[in-house]
Design a protein around this motif. Structure first.
Motif, mmCIF file in Angstrom:
data_model
loop_
_atom_site.group_PDB
_atom_site.id
_atom_site.type_symbol
_atom_site.label_atom_id
_atom_site.label_comp_id
_atom_site.label_asym_id
_atom_site.label_seq_id
_atom_site.Cartn_x
_atom_site.Cartn_y
_atom_site.Cartn_z
ATOM 1 N N LEU A 108 31.656 -7.796 -30.551
ATOM 2 C CA LEU A 108 32.733 -7.507 -29.614
ATOM 3 C C LEU A 108 32.538 -6.132 -28.980
ATOM 4 C CD1 LEU A 108 35.771 -8.646 -31.810
ATOM 5 C CD2 LEU A 108 34.796 -9.886 -29.862
ATOM 6 N N PRO A 109 32.875 -5.976 -27.703
ATOM 7 C CA PRO A 109 32.770 -4.648 -27.075
ATOM 8 C C PRO A 109 33.683 -3.623 -27.738
ATOM 9 C CG PRO A 109 33.896 -6.211 -25.619
ATOM 10 C CD PRO A 109 33.306 -7.001 -26.742
ATOM 11 N N GLU A 110 34.836 -4.079 -28.288
ATOM 12 C CA GLU A 110 35.724 -3.155 -29.002
ATOM 13 C C GLU A 110 35.018 -2.542 -30.204
ATOM 14 O OE1 GLU A 110 38.333 -5.948 -26.709
ATOM 15 O OE2 GLU A 110 36.554 -6.161 -27.981
ATOM 16 N N ASP A 111 34.236 -3.373 -30.934
ATOM 17 C CA ASP A 111 33.458 -2.862 -32.063
ATOM 18 C C ASP A 111 32.388 -1.892 -31.586
ATOM 19 O OD1 ASP A 111 34.931 -4.379 -33.819
ATOM 20 O OD2 ASP A 111 33.462 -6.005 -33.943
ATOM 21 N N ALA A 112 31.721 -2.241 -30.514
ATOM 22 C CA ALA A 112 30.646 -1.389 -29.988
ATOM 23 C C ALA A 112 31.171 -0.003 -29.636
ATOM 24 C CB ALA A 112 30.018 -2.047 -28.758
ATOM 25 N N LEU A 113 32.308 0.044 -28.968
ATOM 26 C CA LEU A 113 32.871 1.337 -28.586
ATOM 27 C C LEU A 113 33.320 2.128 -29.812
ATOM 28 C CD1 LEU A 113 33.718 3.270 -26.347
ATOM 29 C CD2 LEU A 113 35.924 2.085 -26.242
ATOM 30 N N ALA A 114 34.034 1.468 -30.713
ATOM 31 C CA ALA A 114 34.524 2.156 -31.912
ATOM 32 C C ALA A 114 33.371 2.670 -32.767
ATOM 33 C CB ALA A 114 35.408 1.214 -32.723
ATOM 34 N N TRP A 115 32.319 1.878 -32.919
ATOM 35 C CA TRP A 115 31.197 2.289 -33.765
ATOM 36 C C TRP A 115 30.374 3.403 -33.125
ATOM 37 C CZ3 TRP A 115 29.078 -3.167 -35.607
ATOM 38 C CH2 TRP A 115 30.072 -3.779 -36.398
ATOM 39 N N SER A 116 30.187 3.332 -31.826
ATOM 40 C CA SER A 116 29.423 4.395 -31.160
ATOM 41 C C SER A 116 30.174 5.721 -31.258
ATOM 42 C CB SER A 116 29.150 4.033 -29.698
ATOM 43 O OG SER A 116 30.353 3.917 -28.953
ATOM 44 N N ILE A 117 31.491 5.682 -31.099
ATOM 45 C CA ILE A 117 32.287 6.908 -31.231
ATOM 46 C C ILE A 117 32.258 7.409 -32.665
ATOM 47 C CG2 ILE A 117 34.657 7.798 -31.181
ATOM 48 C CD1 ILE A 117 35.097 6.081 -28.668
ATOM 49 N N TYR A 118 32.383 6.500 -33.616
ATOM 50 C CA TYR A 118 32.351 6.885 -35.029
ATOM 51 C C TYR A 118 31.024 7.569 -35.390
ATOM 52 C CZ TYR A 118 31.549 6.261 -40.045
ATOM 53 O OH TYR A 118 31.220 6.473 -41.362
ATOM 54 N N LEU A 119 29.909 6.968 -35.003
ATOM 55 C CA LEU A 119 28.609 7.542 -35.344
ATOM 56 C C LEU A 119 28.396 8.884 -34.642
ATOM 57 C CD1 LEU A 119 26.436 4.290 -35.195
ATOM 58 C CD2 LEU A 119 27.113 5.553 -37.251
ATOM 59 N N ASN A 120 28.821 8.969 -33.402
ATOM 60 C CA ASN A 120 28.679 10.222 -32.665
ATOM 61 C C ASN A 120 29.550 11.319 -33.280
ATOM 62 O OD1 ASN A 120 27.551 11.542 -30.125
ATOM 63 N ND2 ASN A 120 29.733 11.887 -29.834
ATOM 64 N N ASP A 121 30.792 10.972 -33.620
ATOM 65 C CA ASP A 121 31.701 11.959 -34.200
ATOM 66 C C ASP A 121 31.249 12.398 -35.587
ATOM 67 O OD1 ASP A 121 33.218 11.778 -31.947
ATOM 68 O OD2 ASP A 121 34.975 10.886 -32.894
ATOM 69 N N LYS A 122 30.669 11.478 -36.343
ATOM 70 C CA LYS A 122 30.272 11.779 -37.717
ATOM 71 C C LYS A 122 29.010 12.642 -37.780
ATOM 72 C CE LYS A 122 29.067 9.523 -42.119
ATOM 73 N NZ LYS A 122 28.980 8.226 -42.850
ATOM 74 N N TYR A 123 28.073 12.413 -36.895
ATOM 75 C CA TYR A 123 26.778 13.067 -37.018
ATOM 76 C C TYR A 123 26.483 14.124 -35.954
ATOM 77 C CZ TYR A 123 25.605 9.487 -40.481
ATOM 78 O OH TYR A 123 25.593 8.679 -41.591
ATOM 79 N N SER A 124 26.969 13.928 -34.742
ATOM 80 C CA SER A 124 26.593 14.838 -33.664
ATOM 81 C C SER A 124 27.287 16.187 -33.807
ATOM 82 C CB SER A 124 26.950 14.232 -32.301
ATOM 83 O OG SER A 124 26.589 15.124 -31.264
ATOM 84 N N MET A 125 26.560 17.250 -33.564
ATOM 85 C CA MET A 125 27.133 18.584 -33.630
ATOM 86 C C MET A 125 28.199 18.803 -32.571
ATOM 87 S SD MET A 125 25.994 20.137 -36.243
ATOM 88 C CE MET A 125 26.690 21.735 -35.850
ATOM 89 N N ASP A 126 28.176 18.015 -31.508
ATOM 90 C CA ASP A 126 29.225 18.131 -30.489
ATOM 91 C C ASP A 126 30.108 16.885 -30.467
ATOM 92 O OD1 ASP A 126 27.491 16.312 -29.364
ATOM 93 O OD2 ASP A 126 27.375 17.288 -27.414
ATOM 94 N N GLY A 127 30.273 16.261 -31.630
ATOM 95 C CA GLY A 127 31.157 15.106 -31.712
ATOM 96 C C GLY A 127 32.614 15.514 -31.616
#
Length: 509
Positions: A419-438
């Protein structure tokens, strides 16, 4: 001839102390202090009915959150302006949250080590720094009441959680205490640029650029404050200040970026001398790493974008295209992200997309996916795509993904989830969890652009994506050395046999 007395940019790289001292002198040459500087009042929004500092109060409190620095900080300067005018002490507080979205130990360590530098810089200027623990709408309120503060100055941060804290403080503070919000993060204050949701960079660009002459100015200095605190300021236990936070401690700090304003200056110099000459031609090549690399320091406010632009602009005559391209990215695109989050309450949800995008994603929800991965498989780089695995490895190990690769990374998550809802939520989650500018407007907009087409247009319709812009592996191969990037970030495909079986299983369902 020294850099200080030369109108030409230096040919050889100078030591950090040269730039640090040069900026210190530059501020002194602008004005003796903020009291002798023509402060642009449009940088400030008074959020309360009260507009005057409470008489007989014991200080001004600046609640620092988004802009973690002493100098080159309009919020700090405005707070000192009020304190000097009323002849009272100046206090700064930062709240260590038990948890903030999906921030990890990686982000908390980077933050705290920088705040220790902020505390030392404040102490040298007789400015009182307090490290509070807890939700700001509770602990800031308690601090103001306990110590009889006469006004509260806050940063501007257009995400819903910080905005809710400010709203709560507005409701609970005594009515005679003014609350002032200062946008020290954007060059042109977000509320000055536009009072509506902008459609794209095209619609906001001139609104920003037409105001740059007014707002892109030099800074006066934050000076040694002449009024001492009327109460004892407790020492901060920096070694143990993260003991009680409720965060993921498995994601530890990265080594390539060191926290603080001084480290940001080193990165700025590296960018100017090594990357800026080639920025316009090579910044979109993920393998070459010709971007500024300043996003971690921008996100935490350890250096102001305005300061960086002022320094980079010195090279406009020599590197016109590169400087213009950098200004487009650092000013227009970044401030467009703040505009989106301020004016769109669904900045991290499919509902925040344009109607055409919502319709096309819904139409293609049931399209057959050749590959489907769950969140754990994505997080651990267990896909059939070595390029995507390399990007995910770069994110988890280095705390960053090159901007071009982040688009490819997010779009493939859309292609490989049910689902696109999963894609958006997961991409934000991974970016927020790991990226220094999350946990930043830029991150939300990056994911929303890739998956939901915001600030973009509809393209030729295709399966799964509908009219959302498509990216593929072959397109990347035409743009840069994919093999070199994959090798650098260890993007090899693990367990090819199991993935082959997974593909077959998914296709037959």
């Amino acid at each position: 001839m020294s850099r200080k007395n030369s109108s030409e940019p230096p040919i050889k790289k100078q030591k950090l102390t040269s730039l640090f001292d040069e900026l210190t002198e530059k501020r002194k040459n602008v004005a003796d202090s903020i009291t002798n500087f023509k402060f642009n009042k449009k940088r400030v929004k008074i959020l309360s009915q009260a507009t005057e500092v409470v008489k007989g109060s014991k200080g001004i409190l600046y609640w620092m959150f988004r802009d973690g620095r002493i100098q080159d900080n309009w919020a700090m300067l405005f707070a000192q302006k009020l304190a000097l005018k009323n002849r009272i002490p100046l206090h700064v507080c930062y709240c260590i949250l038990p948890k903030f979205l999906d921030a990890t130990l990686r982000h908390y360590k980077f933050l705290v080590e920088s705040l220790e530098e902020v505390s030392m810089d404040a102490k040298k200027l007789n400015i009182n720094f307090h490290l509070l623990h807890g939700e700001p709408n509770t602990v800031v309120l308690e601090f103001i009441r306990k110590h009889n503060m006469g006004a509260l100055i806050t940063d501007f941060f257009p995400l819903r959680v910080p905005m809710a804290w400010v709203e709560s403080l507005k409701m609970d503070l005594p009515q005679d205490i003014p609350i002032c919000q200062v946008d020290a993060h954007n060059i042109v204050p977000c509320w000055v640029t536009s009072d509506q949701l902008e459609y794209s960079a095209r619609t906001i660009r001139n609104k920003i650029n037409s105001k740059l002459q007014e707002y892109l100015t030099e800074y006066p200095p934050v000076i040694e404050h002449p009024y001492k605190s009327s109460f004892e300021v407790p020492e901060i236990d920096w070694l143990n200040c993260l003991n009680d936070v409720e965060i993921d401690r498995s994601v530890d700090k990265v080594e390539w970026c060191k926290p603080g304003y001084r480290a940001a200056l080193i990165q700025l110099e590296k960018f100017i001398y090594e990357c800026l000459p080639h920025y316009c031609e090579k910044r979109n090549n993920p393998h070459l790493e010709m971007t500024s690399g300043l996003s971690p320091w921008f996100h935490f406010g350890m250096i102001s974008v305005q300061r960086v632009i002022l320094e980079v602009q010195k090279y406009k005559q020599k590197y016109l295209r590169s400087v213009n391209d950098f200004m487009e990215e650092a000013i227009v695109r970044r401030e467009l992200s703040d505009n989106f989050c301020l004016h769109n309450k669904n900045y991290d949800k499919i509902d925040g997309a344009r109607q055409w995008a919502i319709e096309t994603l819904n139409t293609h929800k049931k399209d057959k996916r050749q590959w489907i991965y769950d969140l754990k498989e994505l997080e651990t780089s267990q896909t059939h795509d070595d390029l995507w695995n390399a990007a995910q490895n770069q994110l988890t190990v280095d705390g960053k993904i090159h901007g071009f690769m982040r688009m490819y990374w997010a779009k493939k998550i859309l292609e490989w989830t049910k689902l696109p809802e999963d894609a958006l939520a997961w991409s934000i989650y991974l970016n927020d969890k790991y990226s220094m500018d999350g946990r930043d407007p830029n991150g939300y907009v990056g994911c929303m652009w890739s998956i939901c087409g915001i600030h973009d247009q509809g393209w030729k319709e295709r399966e799964i994506f509908g009219k959302i812009r498509y990216m593929n592996y072959k397109g990347c191969e035409r743009k840069f050395d994919v093999k070199a990037y994959v090798q650098k970030h260890n993007g090899k495909v693990i367990n090819i046999k199991a993935l082959s079986q997974k593909k077959t299983t998914k296709k037959t369902k």
